[in-house]
Design a protein around this motif. Structure first.
Motif, short mmCIF file in Angstrom:
data_model
loop_
_atom_site.label_atom_id
_atom_site.label_comp_id
_atom_site.label_asym_id
_atom_site.label_seq_id
_atom_site.Cartn_x
_atom_site.Cartn_y
_atom_site.Cartn_z
N TYR A 28 48.38 -46.00 58.92
CA TYR A 28 47.74 -46.72 57.81
C TYR A 28 46.30 -46.24 57.63
O TYR A 28 45.85 -46.01 56.51
CB TYR A 28 47.77 -48.22 58.10
N ARG B 36 37.86 -45.24 53.92
CA ARG B 36 37.71 -46.70 53.87
C ARG B 36 37.21 -47.27 55.19
O ARG B 36 36.61 -48.33 55.23
CB ARG B 36 39.05 -47.32 53.48
N ASP C 197 46.40 -57.70 55.90
CA ASP C 197 46.16 -58.20 54.54
C ASP C 197 47.04 -57.47 53.53
O ASP C 197 47.70 -58.10 52.69
CB ASP C 197 44.69 -58.02 54.16
N SER C 198 47.04 -56.15 53.61
CA SER C 198 47.79 -55.36 52.65
C SER C 198 49.30 -55.57 52.77
O SER C 198 49.98 -55.82 51.77
CB SER C 198 47.45 -53.87 52.84
N ARG C 199 49.81 -55.48 54.00
CA ARG C 199 51.26 -55.57 54.22
C ARG C 199 51.78 -56.97 53.88
O ARG C 199 52.86 -57.11 53.29
CB ARG C 199 51.59 -55.21 55.66
N SER C 200 51.02 -58.02 54.23
CA SER C 200 51.49 -59.39 53.94
C SER C 200 51.54 -59.63 52.44
O SER C 200 52.46 -60.29 51.94
CB SER C 200 50.59 -60.42 54.63
N ARG C 201 50.59 -59.06 51.69
CA ARG C 201 50.62 -59.21 50.23
C ARG C 201 51.81 -58.45 49.64
O ARG C 201 52.45 -58.92 48.70
CB ARG C 201 49.31 -58.73 49.61
N GLU C 202 52.05 -57.26 50.18
CA GLU C 202 53.20 -56.47 49.69
C GLU C 202 54.50 -57.24 49.90
O GLU C 202 55.34 -57.32 48.99
CB GLU C 202 53.28 -55.14 50.44
N ALA D 280 42.88 -55.01 57.86
CA ALA D 280 43.20 -54.46 56.54
C ALA D 280 44.71 -54.27 56.39
O ALA D 280 45.28 -54.55 55.32
CB ALA D 280 42.47 -53.14 56.35
N TYR D 281 45.36 -53.78 57.44
CA TYR D 281 46.81 -53.58 57.41
C TYR D 281 47.53 -54.91 57.19
O TYR D 281 48.43 -55.01 56.35
CB TYR D 281 47.28 -52.94 58.72
N LYS E 129 51.71 -63.09 57.24
CA LYS E 129 50.83 -62.34 58.13
C LYS E 129 51.04 -62.73 59.59
O LYS E 129 50.99 -61.89 60.50
CB LYS E 129 49.37 -62.58 57.73
N ASP F 162 43.82 -43.54 54.27
CA ASP F 162 42.56 -43.79 53.57
C ASP F 162 41.43 -43.87 54.59
O ASP F 162 40.80 -44.91 54.78
CB ASP F 162 42.66 -45.11 52.77
#
Length: 646
Positions: free
Chosen positions: A213, A220, A497-502, A494-495, A200, A217
């Motif tokens: 992004y 959200r 969090d999501s992108r780093s997990r991906e 949110a971006y 991240k 959604d």
């Protein structure tokens, strides 16, 4: 209900009950702070019934609030955990019901003996301190005398049942040895962590990326509904200032509790104990007395009492302090010791005194003949207690009245508060996490407001610091899709969090593919991918993995897989790991012998817990079959779902 206190014997008995609850309850009472709190005139939703007992929504809400305040339960998991909380309360009530059915009971003498052992300082000269102190203590806990006593007795029943049903358990030595062997086993790992938080830090999304992004959604990122509310607060401090407490009332209260203010006779004492068991032989007793006589002779000859006590006294609690027992009152020591200590003048030295513990040399260093504390000395304490008692009755009544009037005229909160002497505040556009005037943040108020539209009124809400409040919705602003500038910080988080997990998951898959290509060579794979390899060093099951975390992170995997084996991806929370078992040393029970007692206790507690759970489940099944246990599953689901939007 207060007629119980017309008898002094009963007065002692019932005060002891509440004091026990403060130090000894481990189940229902400690689980539910303020379990006996009044309902403030509201119709409470019953979640379950066990015999004549009920579990209400309010009780469960208090548990949830307490656990969240103590950071034992995160708000995000309340919906999932709430049914388990209800089940635990129901289980304990059912077990107590079964204990009564089996003929177990709690005698008054058992209560008295337990409390006198646990809390001797609550009796001035052996006398009960008074009904008023009892009631004031309960008021501070938001409870009442009958509710509290009932729950305390219930807890003692549960403890009795456990002793009857579960004690006497034998733990085989072989089982203890096996556990010691496991505890002493050591393992060493090489670990690779796929840390989304580190990834991240490298991400720098553009505005266009964030907008794209958000567009995927948009729902959200809508702003939550907001409300302008009128808030009426009953605050004990403010109300207390207005309570009329006259000098005449204070004097009357002081006179009614005269025994409470008496400071009993006391003596400051030090001693040297030469231990001699009551069952010791005559020869051993003779030797102990001769030793004590010899020490007494040394003191009379000028030896330092304190130094002799440190070197010779068999009382571990006072020996290190030169034999000093500090101040003692009559009734706190065995009779021969007491007689000697209180008959002597300050600085006098006793002859050798025999008690059930052995032989004592006693010196009284100071004496206080006792006295009656004057009114001026106790005035502030007395006034505080009188205010608390008045508030205990007055606050719920005022809150109920405010609620009733606000329900009829939701827009008249300020006038209602002024008439009742309560605090009023208008809060514009309140939403989740609003810091309210006087209160600060209040999850419970947020939860009660969540379903309300304009004109809605909350029930009476109790805060963690014992304020009572009620609110009406003056304006309602529905949720809406936020403009990018309004929610860009939320979108960015949110971006990331999501992108780093991906990206972390992509690296996990790449690592697995590379590991296969390298024929399972863990270190070469990590090097090829530029991954940091952590050497944990040796650790035990209850130890720490160096630079990784607790050994429990990877469960039993390091202990059951072969040396040289590679495990992964293994997830701790949402973080993936791969690791290799580098070495493992077999455990030796002999090296852990000092922990044998603790291991036996751990095994015993685990088995007791398993037996209790099985017993509790069986009791609940039987009570359901007999119609003595009813659970309102729909009400529990509704309550749990209400926390979804909290």
């Amino acid at each position: 209900m207060f007629d119980l206190f017309r008898s002094r014997a009963k007065a002692m008995r019932y005060l002891l009950i509440v004091l026990l609850s403060l130090v000894a309850l481990s189940m229902v009472i400690t689980l539910i702070p303020g379990f006996g709190t009044p309902s403030y005139g509201t119709n409470e939703q019953v979640l379950a019934e066990v015999g004549d007992e009920v579990v209400t929504q309010r009780m469960v809400a208090q548990v949830i609030q307490a656990q969240m305040r103590n950071q034992q339960m995160a708000p995000q998991i309340v919906e999932m955990m709430l049914p388990q909380v209800v089940n635990q309360i129901v289980g304990e009530l059912a077990t107590a019901y079964e204990a009564k059915r089996l003929g177990l009971s709690v005698t008054d003498q058992e209560m008295i003996q337990t409390i006198q052992t646990l809390m001797p300082h609550l009796f001035q000269g052996g006398e009960f301190v008074g009904r008023e102190a009892y009631q004031a203590t309960l008021a501070q806990m938001n409870s009442t005398i009958p509710e509290f006593e009932r729950k305390v007795r219930q807890n003692i029943l549960l403890e009795k049942l456990q002793r009857v049903a579960f004690d006497g358990m034998v733990i085989p030595p072989a089982e203890v040895d096996a556990e010691l062997k496991k505890k002493s086993e050591k393992v060493q790992l090489s670990v690779v962590k796929f840390d989304a938080e580190e990834i991240k830090k490298t991400l720098k999304p553009s505005v266009d990326e964030l907008k794209a992004y958000m567009k995927k959604d948009e729902a959200r990122f809508q702003t939550p509904p907001k409300r302008t509310i009128g808030l009426i607060i009953a605050d004990a401090d403010k109300l207390g200032e207005s309570l009329p407490i006259t000098d005449a009332m204070i004097k009357q209260e002081y006179s009614a509790q005269m025994d409470r203010w008496r400071v009993p006779e006391r003596a400051k004492v030090r001693h040297i104990l030469v231990k001699a068991d009551q069952n010791a032989s005559a020869e051993d007793k003779k030797k102990a007395r001769e030793k004590a006589e010899g020490l007494l002779k040394q003191i009379k000859g000028g030896a330092d009492f304190g130094e002799l006590a440190k070197k010779n006294s068999d009382d571990p609690g006072s020996a290190t302090k030169g034999g000093d027992l500090d101040w003692v009152q009559r009734g706190q020591t065995v009779k021969p010791f007491e007689d000697a200590a209180f008959l002597m003048k300050p600085k006098d030295l006793s002859p050798v005194v025999e008690t059930i513990f052995g032989y004592h040399i006693i010196q009284t260093t100071e004496k206080d003949p006792g006295r009656l504390k004057p009114l001026d000395e106790v005035r502030s304490e007395l006034v505080s207690e009188m205010r608390k008692r008045q508030l205990f009755d007055r606050m719920p009544a005022l809150a109920d009245q405010a609620h009733a009037e606000l329900a009829k005229a939701p827009d008249q909160g300020e006038q209602i508060a002024q008439k009742l002497g309560l605090i009023y505040a208008k809060v514009e556009r309140a939403g989740p996490d609003t810091a309210y005037p006087v209160l600060g943040k209040s999850l419970e108020l947020d939860r009660q407001l969540a379903p309300l539209n304009k004109g809605g009124v909350t029930p009476v809400v109790q805060t963690s610091d014992n304020k009572l409040l009620v609110a009406s919705v003056l304006e309602f602003f529905p949720a809406k899709i936020g403009e990018f500038e309004e929610v860009k910080d939320t979108v960015r988080m949110a971006y990331l969090d999501s992108r780093s997990r991906e990206l972390a998951e992509e690296r996990v898959k790449a690592f697995e593919a590379k590991l296969r290509a390298n024929n399972g060579d863990f270190l070469k794979t990590a090097k090829d991918m530029g991954m940091k390899v952590v050497d944990t060093g040796e650790f035990e099951r209850n130890g720490q993995m160096k630079d990784v975390g607790p050994a429990a992170y990877f469960g039993e995997q390091p202990w059951v897989n072969p040396v040289g084996g590679v495990v992964g991806p293994y997830r701790v929370s949402a973080t993936p790991y791969w690791f290799k078992i580098v070495a493992r040393k077999e455990g030796d029970p002999k090296t852990m012998e000092a922990e044998r007692g603790a291991v036996v206790a751990t095994i015993r507690e685990r088995k007791l817990r398993e037996r209790r759970e099985l017993f509790e489940e069986g009791v609940m099944r039987q009570l359901k079959s007999d119609g003595k246990l009813k659970v309102n599953d729909e009400a529990i689901k509704r309550m749990a779902s209400a926390y979804r939007s909290s």
